[in-house]
Write an enzyme that holds these catalytic residues in place. Structure first.
Site, PDB file in Angstrom:
ATOM      1  N   CYS A 116       0.819  -1.224   0.000  1.00  0.00           N
ATOM      2  CA  CYS A 116       0.000   0.000   0.000  1.00  0.00           C
ATOM      3  C   CYS A 116       0.850   1.270   0.000  1.00  0.00           C
ATOM      4  O   CYS A 116       0.325   2.370  -0.182  1.00  0.00           O
ATOM      5  CB  CYS A 116      -0.947  -0.015   1.191  1.00  0.00           C
ATOM      6  SG  CYS A 116      -1.966  -1.493   1.221  1.00  0.00           S
ATOM      7  N   HIS A 257      -3.569   6.861   1.809  1.00  0.00           N
ATOM      8  CA  HIS A 257      -3.969   5.525   1.366  1.00  0.00           C
ATOM      9  C   HIS A 257      -5.325   5.225   2.016  1.00  0.00           C
ATOM     10  O   HIS A 257      -5.490   5.397   3.232  1.00  0.00           O
ATOM     11  CB  HIS A 257      -2.902   4.517   1.795  1.00  0.00           C
ATOM     12  CG  HIS A 257      -3.377   3.106   1.733  1.00  0.00           C
ATOM     13  ND1 HIS A 257      -3.981   2.581   0.614  1.00  0.00           N
ATOM     14  CD2 HIS A 257      -3.370   2.106   2.661  1.00  0.00           C
ATOM     15  CE1 HIS A 257      -4.320   1.328   0.853  1.00  0.00           C
ATOM     16  NE2 HIS A 257      -3.958   1.021   2.084  1.00  0.00           N
ATOM     17  N   ASN A 287     -10.288  -0.592   0.183  1.00  0.00           N
ATOM     18  CA  ASN A 287      -8.823  -0.486   0.161  1.00  0.00           C
ATOM     19  C   ASN A 287      -8.293  -1.159  -1.110  1.00  0.00           C
ATOM     20  O   ASN A 287      -8.347  -2.374  -1.230  1.00  0.00           O
ATOM     21  CB  ASN A 287      -8.288  -1.169   1.426  1.00  0.00           C
ATOM     22  CG  ASN A 287      -6.771  -1.207   1.494  1.00  0.00           C
ATOM     23  OD1 ASN A 287      -6.093  -0.978   0.493  1.00  0.00           O
ATOM     24  ND2 ASN A 287      -6.248  -1.516   2.664  1.00  0.00           N
TER      25      ASN A 287
HETATM   26  O1  UT7 Z   1      -3.835  -1.403   3.607  1.00  0.00           O
HETATM   27  C1  UT7 Z   1      -3.032  -1.846   4.633  1.00  0.00           C
HETATM   28  C2  UT7 Z   1      -3.329  -1.180   5.877  1.00  0.00           C
HETATM   29  N1  UT7 Z   1      -4.421  -1.819   6.576  1.00  0.00           N
HETATM   30  C3  UT7 Z   1      -5.027  -1.191   7.520  1.00  0.00           C
HETATM   31  O2  UT7 Z   1      -4.723  -0.041   7.776  1.00  0.00           O
HETATM   32  C4  UT7 Z   1      -6.078  -1.897   8.346  1.00  0.00           C
HETATM   33  C5  UT7 Z   1      -5.994  -1.451   9.780  1.00  0.00           C
HETATM   34  N2  UT7 Z   1      -6.965  -2.091  10.659  1.00  0.00           N
HETATM   35  C6  UT7 Z   1      -8.295  -1.792  10.594  1.00  0.00           C
HETATM   36  O3  UT7 Z   1      -8.725  -1.007   9.773  1.00  0.00           O
HETATM   37  C7  UT7 Z   1      -9.209  -2.416  11.637  1.00  0.00           C
HETATM   38  O4  UT7 Z   1      -8.434  -3.039  12.615  1.00  0.00           O
HETATM   39  C8  UT7 Z   1     -10.211  -3.446  11.029  1.00  0.00           C
HETATM   40  C9  UT7 Z   1     -11.254  -2.706  10.192  1.00  0.00           C
HETATM   41  C10 UT7 Z   1      -9.479  -4.442  10.170  1.00  0.00           C
HETATM   42  C11 UT7 Z   1     -10.943  -4.159  12.154  1.00  0.00           C
HETATM   43  O5  UT7 Z   1     -11.612  -3.229  12.990  1.00  0.00           O
HETATM   44  P1  UT7 Z   1     -11.490  -3.356  14.578  1.00  0.00           P
HETATM   45  O6  UT7 Z   1     -12.304  -2.279  15.144  1.00  0.00           O
HETATM   46  O7  UT7 Z   1     -10.012  -3.359  14.915  1.00  0.00           O
HETATM   47  O8  UT7 Z   1     -12.186  -4.726  14.859  1.00  0.00           O
HETATM   48  P2  UT7 Z   1     -11.579  -6.047  15.583  1.00  0.00           P
HETATM   49  O9  UT7 Z   1     -10.641  -6.746  14.678  1.00  0.00           O
HETATM   50  O10 UT7 Z   1     -11.123  -5.673  16.943  1.00  0.00           O
HETATM   51  O11 UT7 Z   1     -12.876  -6.895  15.746  1.00  0.00           O
HETATM   52  C12 UT7 Z   1     -13.935  -6.504  16.638  1.00  0.00           C
HETATM   53  C13 UT7 Z   1     -15.012  -7.555  16.592  1.00  0.00           C
HETATM   54  C14 UT7 Z   1     -14.466  -8.976  16.802  1.00  0.00           C
HETATM   55  O12 UT7 Z   1     -15.437  -9.694  17.532  1.00  0.00           O
HETATM   56  P3  UT7 Z   1     -15.251  -9.956  19.103  1.00  0.00           P
HETATM   57  O13 UT7 Z   1     -13.940 -10.671  19.221  1.00  0.00           O
HETATM   58  O14 UT7 Z   1     -15.218  -8.571  19.716  1.00  0.00           O
HETATM   59  O15 UT7 Z   1     -16.443 -10.762  19.437  1.00  0.00           O
HETATM   60  C15 UT7 Z   1     -14.380  -9.542  15.415  1.00  0.00           C
HETATM   61  O16 UT7 Z   1     -14.500 -10.945  15.390  1.00  0.00           O
HETATM   62  O17 UT7 Z   1     -15.620  -7.578  15.301  1.00  0.00           O
HETATM   63  C16 UT7 Z   1     -15.569  -8.897  14.755  1.00  0.00           C
HETATM   64  N3  UT7 Z   1     -15.420  -8.783  13.319  1.00  0.00           N
HETATM   65  C17 UT7 Z   1     -16.471  -8.659  12.481  1.00  0.00           C
HETATM   66  N4  UT7 Z   1     -17.795  -8.644  12.707  1.00  0.00           N
HETATM   67  C18 UT7 Z   1     -18.594  -8.483  11.645  1.00  0.00           C
HETATM   68  C19 UT7 Z   1     -14.264  -8.739  12.596  1.00  0.00           C
HETATM   69  N5  UT7 Z   1     -14.561  -8.590  11.294  1.00  0.00           N
HETATM   70  C20 UT7 Z   1     -15.919  -8.541  11.207  1.00  0.00           C
HETATM   71  C21 UT7 Z   1     -16.806  -8.395  10.138  1.00  0.00           C
HETATM   72  N6  UT7 Z   1     -18.141  -8.369  10.398  1.00  0.00           N
HETATM   73  N7  UT7 Z   1     -16.387  -8.251   8.853  1.00  0.00           N
END
Ligand code: UT7
Length: 331
Positions: A116, A257, A287
């Site tokens: 990226c 990005h 993305n």
């Molecule tokens: O291009 C390269 C650079 N990449 C990035 O910059 C990505 C950076 N990271 C992010 O943007 C975020 O961390 C994400 C969007 C990937 C995830 O968001 P988050 O707020 O960090 O969520 P999380 O991973 O902490 O997940 C929270 C909850 C979890 O459930 P529990 O464990 O709290 O029960 C996940 O299992 O959300 C759940 N979850 C989902 N639920 C519904 C994870 N993905 C999904 C989904 N739909 N797609």
């Protein structure tokens, strides 16, 4: 060889048209997710995806062709093509195919892989050849088809990515419009975001093996990458601004990005840049890796938002881990 120091102008931009849209509603039929979760956590509502007929090189060439058209330049005038991609059609590189598609017969072409961060790294690389007076007209393309390498059963990653290609044309000029840049890598954090080669050992002759396999789908520690981005991106933009002898007050547009709307908001907040000066097409594209900055630039220029002379602070960040910022004037 006599060297003349010249500057760089960004004279045209373009992006590929990918008509097929994968909506959040489509994704909620594939994995346990919802439009509400995806939209509130990322800002994404839909993404465009490549179909069978769309190769990485055809998309990149299409973006390049529209950028050349805006620049009123013919493909034969291009000296160098740098294709930033992590998803080539051919591991030996796809840039030469782009050169052939475009009919840019005089141009040397090569791939640059920095995920990226690829577009910013490619822009800066191109500028160095031009500042030395080696090349006068350069096409920088960011293109990725991450749908090929997405695990469509992993809801933590499959909702994030889209496919796309964007391009800019650079021309040598008396005044350097690439005002400042800074680039960084930290391989110690490589495991946070990978698309690794996975293989099995096959015997050749006794005691000698080859490792044959393929690439595993994208895997990401979202929380770590999020933390990394909101800390490192403001820092590197400040450094690039320092090199440009500018401050955040001089920025007309913040062009990051497009990884997550929350990252865009947090970075703008840290830099004290108002929301109306932040370019975002997150909701429509998701993305698109190396393509995200040039696609967003192209849309903003064609919408009449970004105007000649505007100062843009751009930053790419992601796998490597790698991150970089480039401050430039449009036009
Ligand atoms: O291009 C390269 C650079 N990449 C990035 O910059 C990505 C950076 N990271 C992010 O943007 C975020 O961390 C994400 C969007 C990937 C995830 O968001 P988050 O707020 O960090 O969520 P999380 O991973 O902490 O997940 C929270 C909850 C979890 O459930 P529990 O464990 O709290 O029960 C996940 O299992 O959300 C759940 N979850 C989902 N639920 C519904 C994870 N993905 C999904 C989904 N739909 N797609």
């Amino acid at each position: 060889m006599q060297q003349t120091t010249v500057g760089v102008s960004l004279v045209g931009c373009g992006s590929a048209r990918l008509p097929t849209i994968l909506s959040n509603a489509d994704l909620s039929k594939m994995v346990e997710t919802s439009d509400e979760w995806i939209a509130t956590r990322t800002g994404i509502r839909q993404r465009h995806i490549a179909m069978e007929q769309d190769s990485l090189s055809s998309l990149a060439a299409s973006a390049g062709a529209t950028a050349l058209e805006m620049s009123a330049l013919s493909p034969e005038e291009v000296d160098l093509i740098i294709l930033a991609t992590s998803t080539p059609d051919d591991l030996f590189g796809s840039a030469a195919q782009v050169q052939a598609h475009l009919g840019a017969t005089r141009a040397v072409a090569f791939d640059l892989t920095a995920a990226c961060s690829g577009f910013v790294f490619a822009l800066v690389t191109a500028a160095q050849y031009m500042r030395l007076g080696v090349y006068q007209t350069v096409l920088v393309i960011g293109a990725d088809v991450l749908s090929r390498w997405t695990d469509w059963s992993d809801r933590r990653t499959c909702v994030l990515f889209g496919d796309g290609a964007g391009a800019v044309v650079l021309r040598a000029s008396d005044r350097d419009r690439l005002r400042g840049f800074e680039m960084r890598s930290d391989g110690a954090l490589n495991g946070c975001l990978t698309l690794p080669y996975q293989s099995e050992s096959a015997d050749l002759v006794e005691g000698k093996t080859s490792q044959q396999g393929t690439f595993a789908p994208v895997s990401m520690n979202g929380k770590e990458v999020y933390r990394f981005a909101v800390k490192r991106v403001p820092e590197i933009i400040e450094k690039a601004l320092f090199r440009a002898d500018l401050t955040t007050k001089d920025i007309d547009w913040l062009l990051l990005h497009q990884a997550n709307q929350r990252i865009l908001d947090a970075v703008a907040n840290r830099l004290d840049i108002p929301a109306e000066r932040v370019i975002s097409n997150m909701s429509r594209h998701g993305n698109t890796s190396a393509a995200s900055i040039p696609i967003a630039l192209d849309e903003a220029v064609r919408d009449g938002k970004i105007k000649p002379g505007d100062v843009i602070a751009s930053s790419g960040f992601g796998a490597g881990l790698s991150w970089g910022a480039a401050v430039f004037e449009w036009g």
